[in-house]
Motif scaffolding. Structure first.
Motif, PDB file in Angstrom:
ATOM      1  N   LEU A 140      14.504  -0.288   4.291  1.00 58.92           N
ATOM      2  CA  LEU A 140      13.146  -0.021   3.831  1.00 58.92           C
ATOM      3  C   LEU A 140      12.115  -0.480   4.858  1.00 58.92           C
ATOM      4  O   LEU A 140      12.348  -1.424   5.618  1.00 58.92           O
ATOM      5  N   SER A 141      10.981   0.172   4.846  1.00 56.59           N
ATOM      6  CA  SER A 141       9.849  -0.293   5.653  1.00 56.59           C
ATOM      7  C   SER A 141       9.234  -1.528   4.996  1.00 56.59           C
ATOM      8  O   SER A 141       9.571  -1.881   3.854  1.00 56.59           O
ATOM      9  N   GLY A 142       8.318  -2.181   5.714  1.00 60.97           N
ATOM     10  CA  GLY A 142       7.647  -3.344   5.149  1.00 60.97           C
ATOM     11  C   GLY A 142       6.885  -3.001   3.882  1.00 60.97           C
ATOM     12  O   GLY A 142       6.911  -3.759   2.903  1.00 60.97           O
ATOM     13  N   GLY A 143       6.211  -1.847   3.887  1.00 60.28           N
ATOM     14  CA  GLY A 143       5.478  -1.432   2.701  1.00 60.28           C
ATOM     15  C   GLY A 143       6.392  -1.156   1.525  1.00 60.28           C
ATOM     16  O   GLY A 143       6.082  -1.526   0.386  1.00 60.28           O
ATOM     17  N   GLU A 144       7.534  -0.517   1.796  1.00 58.02           N
ATOM     18  CA  GLU A 144       8.479  -0.232   0.721  1.00 58.02           C
ATOM     19  C   GLU A 144       9.090  -1.514   0.170  1.00 58.02           C
ATOM     20  O   GLU A 144       9.297  -1.649  -1.043  1.00 58.02           O
ATOM     21  N   SER A 145       9.359  -2.486   1.039  1.00 62.56           N
ATOM     22  CA  SER A 145       9.889  -3.774   0.580  1.00 62.56           C
ATOM     23  C   SER A 145       8.896  -4.478  -0.339  1.00 62.56           C
ATOM     24  O   SER A 145       9.277  -5.095  -1.335  1.00 62.56           O
ATOM     25  N   GLN A 146       7.614  -4.363  -0.004  1.00 59.09           N
ATOM     26  CA  GLN A 146       6.603  -5.007  -0.842  1.00 59.09           C
ATOM     27  C   GLN A 146       6.463  -4.299  -2.183  1.00 59.09           C
ATOM     28  O   GLN A 146       6.224  -4.932  -3.209  1.00 59.09           O
ATOM     29  N   ILE A 147       6.630  -2.981  -2.189  1.00 62.27           N
ATOM     30  CA  ILE A 147       6.640  -2.236  -3.449  1.00 62.27           C
ATOM     31  C   ILE A 147       7.771  -2.739  -4.343  1.00 62.27           C
ATOM     32  O   ILE A 147       7.592  -2.972  -5.547  1.00 62.27           O
ATOM     33  N   LEU A 170       0.892  -4.704   6.272  1.00 63.48           N
ATOM     34  CA  LEU A 170       1.129  -3.301   5.961  1.00 63.48           C
ATOM     35  C   LEU A 170       0.070  -2.390   6.567  1.00 63.48           C
ATOM     36  O   LEU A 170      -1.066  -2.812   6.806  1.00 63.48           O
ATOM     37  N   ASP A 171       0.458  -1.119   6.783  1.00 62.32           N
ATOM     38  CA  ASP A 171      -0.532  -0.146   7.203  1.00 62.32           C
ATOM     39  C   ASP A 171      -1.424   0.215   6.015  1.00 62.32           C
ATOM     40  O   ASP A 171      -1.176  -0.180   4.879  1.00 62.32           O
ATOM     41  N   ARG A 172      -2.468   0.995   6.301  1.00 58.17           N
ATOM     42  CA  ARG A 172      -3.478   1.282   5.280  1.00 58.17           C
ATOM     43  C   ARG A 172      -2.888   1.984   4.060  1.00 58.17           C
ATOM     44  O   ARG A 172      -3.188   1.618   2.911  1.00 58.17           O
ATOM     45  N   GLN A 173      -2.047   2.992   4.295  1.00 55.22           N
ATOM     46  CA  GLN A 173      -1.486   3.730   3.167  1.00 55.22           C
ATOM     47  C   GLN A 173      -0.590   2.839   2.318  1.00 55.22           C
ATOM     48  O   GLN A 173      -0.654   2.865   1.077  1.00 55.22           O
ATOM     49  N   SER A 174       0.255   2.029   2.969  1.00 53.75           N
ATOM     50  CA  SER A 174       1.141   1.135   2.227  1.00 53.75           C
ATOM     51  C   SER A 174       0.334   0.104   1.446  1.00 53.75           C
ATOM     52  O   SER A 174       0.678  -0.238   0.301  1.00 53.75           O
ATOM     53  N   ALA A 175      -0.749  -0.382   2.051  1.00 56.39           N
ATOM     54  CA  ALA A 175      -1.602  -1.340   1.357  1.00 56.39           C
ATOM     55  C   ALA A 175      -2.202  -0.724   0.095  1.00 56.39           C
ATOM     56  O   ALA A 175      -2.264  -1.364  -0.961  1.00 56.39           O
ATOM     57  N   ARG A 176      -2.651   0.525   0.205  1.00 52.88           N
ATOM     58  CA  ARG A 176      -3.214   1.197  -0.971  1.00 52.88           C
ATOM     59  C   ARG A 176      -2.152   1.394  -2.054  1.00 52.88           C
ATOM     60  O   ARG A 176      -2.449   1.326  -3.247  1.00 52.88           O
ATOM     61  N   HIS A 177      -0.918   1.653  -1.655  1.00 51.90           N
ATOM     62  CA  HIS A 177       0.162   1.777  -2.631  1.00 51.90           C
ATOM     63  C   HIS A 177       0.360   0.466  -3.392  1.00 51.90           C
ATOM     64  O   HIS A 177       0.519   0.474  -4.622  1.00 51.90           O
ATOM     65  N   VAL A 178       0.367  -0.642  -2.660  1.00 52.67           N
ATOM     66  CA  VAL A 178       0.500  -1.940  -3.301  1.00 52.67           C
ATOM     67  C   VAL A 178      -0.665  -2.183  -4.258  1.00 52.67           C
ATOM     68  O   VAL A 178      -0.486  -2.650  -5.395  1.00 52.67           O
ATOM     69  N   GLU A 179      -1.863  -1.878  -3.818  1.00 56.48           N
ATOM     70  CA  GLU A 179      -3.037  -2.047  -4.686  1.00 56.48           C
ATOM     71  C   GLU A 179      -2.905  -1.230  -5.964  1.00 56.48           C
ATOM     72  O   GLU A 179      -3.231  -1.698  -7.060  1.00 56.48           O
ATOM     73  N   SER A 180      -2.409   0.001  -5.832  1.00 56.18           N
ATOM     74  CA  SER A 180      -2.313   0.867  -7.014  1.00 56.18           C
ATOM     75  C   SER A 180      -1.304   0.334  -8.017  1.00 56.18           C
ATOM     76  O   SER A 180      -1.519   0.433  -9.233  1.00 56.18           O
TER      77      SER A 180
END
Length: 228
Positions: A140-147, A170-180
């Motif tokens: 997984l990417s860093g963003g996916e791991s945080q999800i 995280l990049d901007r898109q991954s950060a927004r996913h976490v926020e959502s």
């Protein structure tokens, strides 16, 4: 908004090697609050969150969950309701689904069952489908791991999330996913949930928080609205 106090910290103090890292810190987290915690590096933000989560000892002071002091015999129940999320997901092993199932094996959560449909519904909000559950965590990417880390926490229906810069790497898109994901969890029960979010991004604080606490040198300096 409910005015029930979910969590109250009174005079939390921590000293290491003669240095005072938390200096008689006090705060109240009221149901419905979306509290941002800001301040310079080394000001004690992460230590405060970890202390609130009972992951760090304190030298003096008290924690109250609702109206009751958090004693050692109540710590397990407290930890099931107040969950800390680190800025980097832990080094889990196995598939995403196996990692999500792990907390449900703990005694405190034995009354819960794994809700695969609920997880898939959550994943849809961040552009992932059921095949994501079969992915090995190490791929997984860093963003996916945080999800995954967030879903692992919120599937337990905690009342409070303690978010320690969960999007800093995280990049901007991954950060927004976490926020959502966090905001969807909060909006399911806004009168019974709250979070503290440590962030160095002013625009993020504006999006996700309704008030800010500034911390410096182990002390809380002021409470303000994020746009003030």
């Amino acid at each position: 908004m409910s005015h029930d106090v979910l969590l109250r910290a009174v005079d939390l103090t921590r000293r290491i090697a003669g240095r005072t890292l938390l200096d008689h810190v006090g705060l109240e987290l009221i149901a419905g609050m979306r509290l941002g915690l800001v301040g310079p590096t080394g000001s004690g933000k992460s230590l405060l969150l970890r202390s609130l989560a009972l992951l760090e000892p304190i030298d003096s002071g008290q924690l109250f969950w609702r109206t009751e002091s958090v004693s050692s015999d109540r710590a397990t129940r407290y930890r099931s309701q107040v969950i800390y999320v680190h800025q980097r997901a832990a080094g889990f092993e196995g598939t995403v689904e196996s990692i999500l199932r792990q907390p449900l094996q703990l005694k405190i959560h034995r009354g819960r069952s794994f809700d695969r449909d609920w997880i898939i519904d959550q994943l849809a909000t961040v552009s992932r489908d059921a095949t994501f559950l079969d992915q090995p965590h190490e791929q997984l990417s860093g963003g996916e791991s945080q999800i995954v880390a967030l879903l692992r926490a919120i599937q337990l229906s905690p009342c409070i999330l303690l978010l320690d810069e969960p999007t800093s790497a995280l990049d901007r898109q991954s950060a927004r996913h976490v926020e959502s994901i966090v905001m969807r969890w909060y909006e399911e029960k806004p009168d019974g949930r709250a979070f503290i979010w440590v962030s160095h991004d002013p625009s993020q604080a504006d999006r996700v928080c309704d008030s800010l606490i500034t911390m410096d040198a182990g002390q809380i300096q002021r409470l303000q609205h994020p746009t003030s």
